[in-house]
Design a protein around this motif. Structure first.
Motif, PDB file in Angstrom:
ATOM      1  N   MET A   1       0.764  -1.366   0.022  1.00 21.83           N
ATOM      2  CA  MET A   1       0.104  -0.118   0.134  1.00 21.83           C
ATOM      3  C   MET A   1       0.816   1.179  -0.070  1.00 21.83           C
ATOM      4  SD  MET A   1      -3.107  -0.934   2.345  1.00 21.83           S
ATOM      5  CE  MET A   1      -2.353  -1.339   3.881  1.00 21.83           C
ATOM      6  N   ALA A   2       0.414   2.265  -0.746  1.00 23.51           N
ATOM      7  CA  ALA A   2       1.183   3.570  -0.763  1.00 23.51           C
ATOM      8  C   ALA A   2       0.627   4.585   0.283  1.00 23.51           C
ATOM      9  CB  ALA A   2       0.938   4.058  -2.207  1.00 23.51           C
ATOM     10  N   LEU A   3       1.523   5.524   0.565  1.00 24.75           N
ATOM     11  CA  LEU A   3       1.229   6.531   1.545  1.00 24.75           C
ATOM     12  C   LEU A   3       0.654   8.032   0.910  1.00 24.75           C
ATOM     13  CD1 LEU A   3       4.108   6.247   4.040  1.00 24.75           C
ATOM     14  CD2 LEU A   3       1.932   5.289   4.320  1.00 24.75           C
ATOM     15  N   TYR A   4      -0.466   8.388   1.373  1.00 27.75           N
ATOM     16  CA  TYR A   4      -0.861   9.791   0.587  1.00 27.75           C
ATOM     17  C   TYR A   4      -1.205  10.683   1.647  1.00 27.75           C
ATOM     18  CZ  TYR A   4      -1.699   6.558  -3.176  1.00 27.75           C
ATOM     19  OH  TYR A   4      -1.509   5.537  -4.150  1.00 27.75           O
ATOM     20  N   GLU A   5      -0.963  11.961   1.163  1.00 30.58           N
ATOM     21  CA  GLU A   5      -1.677  13.124   1.883  1.00 30.58           C
ATOM     22  C   GLU A   5      -2.857  13.556   1.206  1.00 30.58           C
ATOM     23  OE1 GLU A   5       1.248  16.186   3.037  1.00 30.58           O
ATOM     24  OE2 GLU A   5       2.287  15.029   4.477  1.00 30.58           O
ATOM     25  N   HIS A   6      -3.930  13.865   1.679  1.00 31.06           N
ATOM     26  CA  HIS A   6      -5.252  14.317   0.983  1.00 31.06           C
ATOM     27  C   HIS A   6      -5.683  15.418   1.861  1.00 31.06           C
ATOM     28  CE1 HIS A   6      -8.779  13.982  -1.389  1.00 31.06           C
ATOM     29  NE2 HIS A   6      -9.502  14.171  -0.301  1.00 31.06           N
ATOM     30  N   VAL A   7      -5.847  16.506   0.815  1.00 31.04           N
ATOM     31  CA  VAL A   7      -6.537  17.745   1.508  1.00 31.04           C
ATOM     32  C   VAL A   7      -7.702  18.033   0.726  1.00 31.04           C
ATOM     33  CG1 VAL A   7      -6.258  20.315   1.917  1.00 31.04           C
ATOM     34  CG2 VAL A   7      -4.335  18.804   2.188  1.00 31.04           C
ATOM     35  N   VAL A  29     -14.782   5.166   3.795  1.00 27.74           N
ATOM     36  CA  VAL A  29     -14.388   4.603   2.096  1.00 27.74           C
ATOM     37  C   VAL A  29     -13.042   4.051   2.122  1.00 27.74           C
ATOM     38  CG1 VAL A  29     -14.101   5.385  -0.173  1.00 27.74           C
ATOM     39  CG2 VAL A  29     -16.076   6.345   1.068  1.00 27.74           C
ATOM     40  N   ILE A  30     -12.099   4.775   2.690  1.00 25.68           N
ATOM     41  CA  ILE A  30     -10.751   4.102   2.688  1.00 25.68           C
ATOM     42  C   ILE A  30     -10.635   3.016   3.261  1.00 25.68           C
ATOM     43  CG2 ILE A  30      -8.625   4.492   3.474  1.00 25.68           C
ATOM     44  CD1 ILE A  30      -9.421   6.267   0.926  1.00 25.68           C
ATOM     45  N   GLU A  31     -11.326   2.914   4.578  1.00 27.46           N
ATOM     46  CA  GLU A  31     -11.268   1.664   5.380  1.00 27.46           C
ATOM     47  C   GLU A  31     -12.055   0.440   4.620  1.00 27.46           C
ATOM     48  OE1 GLU A  31     -12.538   2.908   9.150  1.00 27.46           O
ATOM     49  OE2 GLU A  31     -10.516   3.639   9.750  1.00 27.46           O
ATOM     50  N   ALA A  32     -13.309   0.547   3.780  1.00 31.14           N
ATOM     51  CA  ALA A  32     -13.947  -0.287   3.604  1.00 31.14           C
ATOM     52  C   ALA A  32     -13.045  -0.992   2.220  1.00 31.14           C
ATOM     53  CB  ALA A  32     -15.134   0.381   2.860  1.00 31.14           C
ATOM     54  N   ASN A  33     -12.211  -0.081   1.866  1.00 31.20           N
ATOM     55  CA  ASN A  33     -11.172  -0.844   0.584  1.00 31.20           C
ATOM     56  C   ASN A  33      -9.971  -1.079   0.984  1.00 31.20           C
ATOM     57  OD1 ASN A  33     -12.931  -0.342  -1.847  1.00 31.20           O
ATOM     58  ND2 ASN A  33     -12.996   1.656  -1.213  1.00 31.20           N
ATOM     59  N   GLY A  34      -9.805  -1.423   2.295  1.00 30.36           N
ATOM     60  CA  GLY A  34      -8.349  -2.123   2.611  1.00 30.36           C
ATOM     61  C   GLY A  34      -7.557  -1.116   3.034  1.00 30.36           C
ATOM     62  N   GLY A  35      -7.866   0.182   3.497  1.00 35.54           N
ATOM     63  CA  GLY A  35      -6.942   1.212   3.746  1.00 35.54           C
ATOM     64  C   GLY A  35      -6.838   1.742   5.009  1.00 35.54           C
ATOM     65  N   LYS A  36      -5.740   2.401   5.656  1.00 35.76           N
ATOM     66  CA  LYS A  36      -5.857   3.083   6.992  1.00 35.76           C
ATOM     67  C   LYS A  36      -5.663   4.596   6.822  1.00 35.76           C
ATOM     68  CE  LYS A  36      -2.484   0.862   8.194  1.00 35.76           C
ATOM     69  NZ  LYS A  36      -1.305   0.174   8.768  1.00 35.76           N
ATOM     70  N   LEU A  62      -7.222  17.760   6.354  1.00 38.60           N
ATOM     71  CA  LEU A  62      -6.160  17.088   5.971  1.00 38.60           C
ATOM     72  C   LEU A  62      -5.961  15.775   6.571  1.00 38.60           C
ATOM     73  CD1 LEU A  62      -2.831  16.746   4.983  1.00 38.60           C
ATOM     74  CD2 LEU A  62      -2.552  17.279   7.079  1.00 38.60           C
ATOM     75  N   MET A  63      -5.978  14.561   5.539  1.00 38.35           N
ATOM     76  CA  MET A  63      -5.993  13.377   5.943  1.00 38.35           C
ATOM     77  C   MET A  63      -4.493  12.450   5.637  1.00 38.35           C
ATOM     78  SD  MET A  63      -9.779  12.117   5.359  1.00 38.35           S
ATOM     79  CE  MET A  63     -10.025  12.078   3.797  1.00 38.35           C
ATOM     80  N   ASP A  64      -3.897  11.759   6.578  1.00 41.54           N
ATOM     81  CA  ASP A  64      -2.755  10.795   6.199  1.00 41.54           C
ATOM     82  C   ASP A  64      -3.213   9.569   5.804  1.00 41.54           C
ATOM     83  OD1 ASP A  64      -1.004  13.050   6.354  1.00 41.54           O
ATOM     84  OD2 ASP A  64      -0.171  12.330   8.119  1.00 41.54           O
ATOM     85  N   ILE A  65      -3.118   9.341   4.549  1.00 40.19           N
ATOM     86  CA  ILE A  65      -3.644   7.867   4.138  1.00 40.19           C
ATOM     87  C   ILE A  65      -2.672   6.820   3.933  1.00 40.19           C
ATOM     88  CG2 ILE A  65      -5.183   6.892   2.778  1.00 40.19           C
ATOM     89  CD1 ILE A  65      -6.625   9.630   2.257  1.00 40.19           C
ATOM     90  N   ASP A  66      -3.053   5.749   4.218  1.00 35.71           N
ATOM     91  CA  ASP A  66      -2.186   4.250   3.711  1.00 35.71           C
ATOM     92  C   ASP A  66      -3.248   3.347   3.105  1.00 35.71           C
ATOM     93  OD1 ASP A  66      -0.316   2.546   3.645  1.00 35.71           O
ATOM     94  OD2 ASP A  66      -0.034   2.103   5.673  1.00 35.71           O
ATOM     95  N   ALA A  67      -3.093   3.369   1.983  1.00 35.31           N
ATOM     96  CA  ALA A  67      -4.116   2.749   1.236  1.00 35.31           C
ATOM     97  C   ALA A  67      -3.797   2.190  -0.244  1.00 35.31           C
ATOM     98  CB  ALA A  67      -5.564   3.524   1.262  1.00 35.31           C
ATOM     99  N   PRO A  68      -4.572   1.275  -0.901  1.00 38.92           N
ATOM    100  CA  PRO A  68      -4.245   0.935  -2.247  1.00 38.92           C
ATOM    101  C   PRO A  68      -4.523   2.216  -3.053  1.00 38.92           C
ATOM    102  CG  PRO A  68      -6.010  -0.570  -1.257  1.00 38.92           C
ATOM    103  CD  PRO A  68      -5.240   0.431  -0.066  1.00 38.92           C
ATOM    104  N   ALA A  69      -4.161   2.128  -4.379  1.00 41.02           N
ATOM    105  CA  ALA A  69      -4.608   3.436  -5.470  1.00 41.02           C
ATOM    106  C   ALA A  69      -6.210   3.108  -5.429  1.00 41.02           C
ATOM    107  CB  ALA A  69      -3.926   3.062  -6.441  1.00 41.02           C
ATOM    108  N   ALA A  70      -6.990   1.972  -5.330  1.00 44.56           N
ATOM    109  CA  ALA A  70      -8.308   1.729  -5.688  1.00 44.56           C
ATOM    110  C   ALA A  70      -9.250   2.435  -4.678  1.00 44.56           C
ATOM    111  CB  ALA A  70      -8.709   0.134  -5.543  1.00 44.56           C
ATOM    112  N   ALA A  71      -8.929   2.540  -3.503  1.00 45.07           N
ATOM    113  CA  ALA A  71      -9.377   3.188  -2.361  1.00 45.07           C
ATOM    114  C   ALA A  71      -9.260   4.585  -2.688  1.00 45.07           C
ATOM    115  CB  ALA A  71      -8.801   2.792  -1.162  1.00 45.07           C
ATOM    116  N   ILE A  72      -8.241   5.203  -3.082  1.00 46.91           N
ATOM    117  CA  ILE A  72      -8.075   6.621  -3.293  1.00 46.91           C
ATOM    118  C   ILE A  72      -9.043   6.802  -4.317  1.00 46.91           C
ATOM    119  CG2 ILE A  72      -6.312   8.412  -3.822  1.00 46.91           C
ATOM    120  CD1 ILE A  72      -6.053   7.419  -1.192  1.00 46.91           C
TER     121      ILE A  72
END
Length: 152
Positions: A1-7, A29-36, A62-72
């Motif tokens: 899984m990749a790390l993202y910053e989302h604003v 949505v992020i957690e339902a698709n396998g992210g944190k 702002l959210m710090d996200i650790d999720a697969p690209a599909a969740a994003i």
């Protein structure tokens, strides 16, 4: 899984509780698709540099996200549909920052120390100024003007 910053920016006419509800919705949505979702920061209502969809202000989050690209992609798809979200941006990062973001760090003027160049000293009065470079020294006050002929 990749790390993202989302604003994302939410409309100015929704309440802070509704912004928190949006954050929780997208977190789900992020957690339902396998992210944190790690850190979540609400930056509050801020003025925009220019109007976006007839809004002069927006709620920033702002959210710090650790999720697969599909969740994003799914989260961004839902943000495009939502009328409450004005803009969003997701950036892939190498690692998440520790502590508060730059927007939340308050810098007190006293903590910054002296500016470069140091203290310039007291201000001088008008008559205390040095001569100009072209040799024009202080001439003193101007003499009275002669009366105008058209007003005599």
């Amino acid at each position: 899984m990749a790390l993202y910053e989302h604003v994302f920016l939410a409309r100015q006419d929704i309440s802070a509780q509704q912004v928190d509800a949006l954050v929780e919705q997208y977190k789900g949505v992020i957690e339902a698709n396998g992210g944190k979702v790690g850190r979540i920061e609400n930056w509050g209502l801020k003025s925009l540099t220019y109007r976006i969809k007839k809004n002069r202000k927006a709620h920033y989050a702002l959210m710090d996200i650790d999720a697969p690209a599909a969740a994003i992609q799914e989260m961004e798809r839902q943000m495009r549909i939502s009328e409450d979200v004005l803009r969003y941006m997701t950036i892939a990062v190498e690692k998440h920052e520790e502590g508060p973001s730059a927007m939340l760090q308050k810098r007190d003027r006293d903590d910054r120390g002296p500016r470069e160049g140091g203290d310039r000293g007291p201000r001088r009065e008008f008559g205390d100024r040095p001569p100009r470079r072209d040799g024009d020294f202080q001439r003193g006050p101007r003499p009275d003007r002669a009366p105008r002929e058209d007003r005599a």
